[in-house]
Design an enzyme around this catalytic site. Sequence first.
Site: not given
Length: 153
Positions: A12, A69, A71, A102, A137
């Site tokens: 962003d 962005c 966070t 994983h 996995h």
Amino acid sequence: MTDTKRIVLSSDHAAIDLRQTIAAHIAKLGWEVVDIGPTTPESTHYPKHGKAAAGRVASGDCRFGIILCGTGQGIMMAANKVAGIRCGVCSDTFSARMIRQHNDANMLSLGVRVLGEGLALDIVDAFLTAEFEGGRHATRVEMIEAPEVALTA
């Protein structure tokens, strides 16, 4: 997933500078960078940028994606709405390695308001150098990839 060393980046408006720093860094590592912006600081909506980058990965045009962005959370949630995308937000190198080893993550999300530049670059390096371990996995990745279902109360 494509074997090419082609990677898409998007963010962003808040994360343009860090995204461009990451783009220059990974280009020096030999990756072909597809930076889909934005390039100007006007406010923009992170979901459209997360989904656009995810589309490039899901289509096979790019092997990996890195999105940013404030966070890293919102843009990651948007990217994960695209079928075939496994994106994790990371604030440390251990998690960045583990989402590759994983979870066979094909996208990495970072928070510009959470990380400094040096740590962000270390996280990117950890993500790009880790390899999926397969084995037990792989079964779990198949479970993640199963279609979403609505749960009833």
